[in-house]
Design a protein around this motif. Structure first.
Motif, PDB file in Angstrom:
ATOM      1  N   ASP A   1      -0.225  14.095 -10.585  1.00  0.00           N
ATOM      2  CA  ASP A   1       0.379  12.706 -10.291  1.00  0.00           C
ATOM      3  C   ASP A   1       1.454  12.524 -11.350  1.00  0.00           C
ATOM      4  N   THR A   2       1.957  13.414 -12.029  1.00  0.00           N
ATOM      5  CA  THR A   2       2.720  13.441 -13.095  1.00  0.00           C
ATOM      6  C   THR A   2       4.105  12.760 -12.286  1.00  0.00           C
ATOM      7  N   PRO A   3       4.751  11.834 -12.800  1.00  0.00           N
ATOM      8  CA  PRO A   3       6.154  11.310 -12.223  1.00  0.00           C
ATOM      9  C   PRO A   3       7.195  12.110 -12.474  1.00  0.00           C
ATOM     10  N   ASN A   4       8.105  12.024 -11.651  1.00  0.00           N
ATOM     11  CA  ASN A   4       9.377  12.850 -12.044  1.00  0.00           C
ATOM     12  C   ASN A   4      10.191  11.815 -13.272  1.00  0.00           C
ATOM     13  N   LEU A   5      10.633  12.654 -14.459  1.00  0.00           N
ATOM     14  CA  LEU A   5      11.459  11.989 -15.356  1.00  0.00           C
ATOM     15  C   LEU A   5      12.656  12.344 -15.328  1.00  0.00           C
ATOM     16  N   PHE A   6      13.567  11.350 -15.410  1.00  0.00           N
ATOM     17  CA  PHE A   6      14.991  11.675 -15.497  1.00  0.00           C
ATOM     18  C   PHE A   6      15.705  10.795 -16.543  1.00  0.00           C
ATOM     19  N   GLY A   7      16.054  11.684 -17.577  1.00  0.00           N
ATOM     20  CA  GLY A   7      17.056  10.622 -18.476  1.00  0.00           C
ATOM     21  C   GLY A   7      17.626  11.298 -19.406  1.00  0.00           C
ATOM     22  N   LYS A   8      18.766  10.746 -19.978  1.00  0.00           N
ATOM     23  CA  LYS A   8      19.623  11.169 -21.037  1.00  0.00           C
ATOM     24  C   LYS A   8      18.739  11.551 -22.060  1.00  0.00           C
ATOM     25  N   ALA A   9      17.967  10.619 -22.736  1.00  0.00           N
ATOM     26  CA  ALA A   9      17.262  10.847 -24.076  1.00  0.00           C
ATOM     27  C   ALA A   9      16.298  11.911 -24.028  1.00  0.00           C
ATOM     28  N   LEU A  10      15.765  12.115 -22.697  1.00  0.00           N
ATOM     29  CA  LEU A  10      14.808  13.016 -22.678  1.00  0.00           C
ATOM     30  C   LEU A  10      15.402  14.637 -22.218  1.00  0.00           C
ATOM     31  N   GLY A  11      16.746  14.511 -22.170  1.00  0.00           N
ATOM     32  CA  GLY A  11      17.270  15.698 -21.974  1.00  0.00           C
ATOM     33  C   GLY A  11      17.373  16.194 -20.299  1.00  0.00           C
ATOM     34  N   GLY A  12      17.207  15.189 -19.436  1.00  0.00           N
ATOM     35  CA  GLY A  12      17.114  15.567 -18.181  1.00  0.00           C
ATOM     36  C   GLY A  12      15.812  15.375 -17.668  1.00  0.00           C
ATOM     37  N   LYS A  13      15.546  16.354 -16.779  1.00  0.00           N
ATOM     38  CA  LYS A  13      14.196  16.166 -15.807  1.00  0.00           C
ATOM     39  C   LYS A  13      13.148  16.851 -16.460  1.00  0.00           C
ATOM     40  N   LEU A  14      12.127  16.176 -16.592  1.00  0.00           N
ATOM     41  CA  LEU A  14      10.820  16.659 -17.152  1.00  0.00           C
ATOM     42  C   LEU A  14       9.718  16.475 -16.217  1.00  0.00           C
ATOM     43  N   GLY A  15       8.829  17.314 -15.917  1.00  0.00           N
ATOM     44  CA  GLY A  15       7.450  17.100 -14.978  1.00  0.00           C
ATOM     45  C   GLY A  15       8.162  16.969 -13.577  1.00  0.00           C
ATOM     46  N   GLY A  16       7.118  16.638 -12.849  1.00  0.00           N
ATOM     47  CA  GLY A  16       7.457  16.703 -11.368  1.00  0.00           C
ATOM     48  C   GLY A  16       8.151  18.081 -10.869  1.00  0.00           C
ATOM     49  N   GLN A  17       8.574  17.643  -9.654  1.00  0.00           N
ATOM     50  CA  GLN A  17       9.323  18.755  -9.072  1.00  0.00           C
ATOM     51  C   GLN A  17      10.605  18.749  -8.998  1.00  0.00           C
TER      52      GLN A  17
ATOM     53  N   ASP B   1       6.287   6.734  -9.657  1.00  0.00           N
ATOM     54  CA  ASP B   1       6.460   7.903  -9.005  1.00  0.00           C
ATOM     55  C   ASP B   1       7.433   8.458  -9.499  1.00  0.00           C
ATOM     56  N   TYR B   2       8.593   7.562 -10.104  1.00  0.00           N
ATOM     57  CA  TYR B   2       9.748   8.210 -10.729  1.00  0.00           C
ATOM     58  C   TYR B   2       9.958   7.188 -12.212  1.00  0.00           C
ATOM     59  N   ILE B   3      10.532   7.599 -13.230  1.00  0.00           N
ATOM     60  CA  ILE B   3      10.719   6.968 -14.374  1.00  0.00           C
ATOM     61  C   ILE B   3      12.313   7.520 -14.605  1.00  0.00           C
ATOM     62  N   VAL B   4      13.159   6.765 -14.679  1.00  0.00           N
ATOM     63  CA  VAL B   4      14.553   6.920 -14.983  1.00  0.00           C
ATOM     64  C   VAL B   4      15.113   5.878 -16.073  1.00  0.00           C
ATOM     65  N   GLY B   5      16.165   6.529 -16.885  1.00  0.00           N
ATOM     66  CA  GLY B   5      16.708   5.828 -17.926  1.00  0.00           C
ATOM     67  C   GLY B   5      17.151   6.527 -18.944  1.00  0.00           C
ATOM     68  N   ASP B   6      17.762   5.713 -20.022  1.00  0.00           N
ATOM     69  CA  ASP B   6      17.947   6.479 -21.470  1.00  0.00           C
ATOM     70  C   ASP B   6      16.826   6.414 -22.414  1.00  0.00           C
TER      71      ASP B   6
ATOM     72  N   GLU C   1       0.846  -1.282   0.065  1.00  0.00           N
ATOM     73  CA  GLU C   1      -0.089   0.013  -0.034  1.00  0.00           C
ATOM     74  C   GLU C   1       0.935   1.253  -0.138  1.00  0.00           C
ATOM     75  N   GLU C   2       1.871   1.312   0.615  1.00  0.00           N
ATOM     76  CA  GLU C   2       2.819   2.364   0.918  1.00  0.00           C
ATOM     77  C   GLU C   2       4.041   2.060  -0.032  1.00  0.00           C
ATOM     78  N   ARG C   3       4.150   2.617  -1.134  1.00  0.00           N
ATOM     79  CA  ARG C   3       5.081   2.096  -2.062  1.00  0.00           C
ATOM     80  C   ARG C   3       5.684   3.428  -2.885  1.00  0.00           C
ATOM     81  N   CYS C   4       7.018   3.300  -3.295  1.00  0.00           N
ATOM     82  CA  CYS C   4       7.383   4.236  -4.169  1.00  0.00           C
ATOM     83  C   CYS C   4       7.885   3.347  -5.636  1.00  0.00           C
ATOM     84  N   VAL C   5       7.113   3.497  -6.767  1.00  0.00           N
ATOM     85  CA  VAL C   5       7.210   2.982  -7.711  1.00  0.00           C
ATOM     86  C   VAL C   5       8.160   3.624  -8.693  1.00  0.00           C
ATOM     87  N   ILE C   6       9.417   2.920  -9.028  1.00  0.00           N
ATOM     88  CA  ILE C   6      10.223   3.336 -10.037  1.00  0.00           C
ATOM     89  C   ILE C   6      10.415   2.707 -11.205  1.00  0.00           C
TER      90      ILE C   6
END
Length: 88
Positions: A72-88, A48-53, A26-31
């Protein structure tokens, strides 16, 4: 109960086991890592987070998560997306 981090990656996943683990917490952080976003998209699970290339992920799937509404937008991190998109 403490919050647990669950990392969903690409490659072969035992679908039943993965869904069981996700549903038990129930209490989870999905990556989502790389193509792991496809599994979560297919099962309508918001990470909650999306990471990768993202070289193996469908770009429409990434667009879906980055355009999610209601704060509810997850935090997106990744080389292919040019870094952080969405989230805070």
């Amino acid at each position: 109960m403490s919050k647990r981090s669950i990392i969903i990656s690409g490659g072969e996943l035992d679908e039943a086991l993965t869904l069981s683990v996700l549903n038990q917490q129930e209490e989870r952080c999905v990556i989502a890592v790389d193509k792991g976003v496809e599994f979560l998209y297919y099962h309508q699970i918001m990470p909650d987070y999306i990471v990768g290339d993202f070289d193996s992920a469908d770009h429409k799937t990434l667009e879906y998560f980055s355009a999610s509404a209601n704060g509810d937008t997850p935090n997106l991190f990744g080389k292919a997306l040019g870094g952080k998109l969405g989230g805070q």
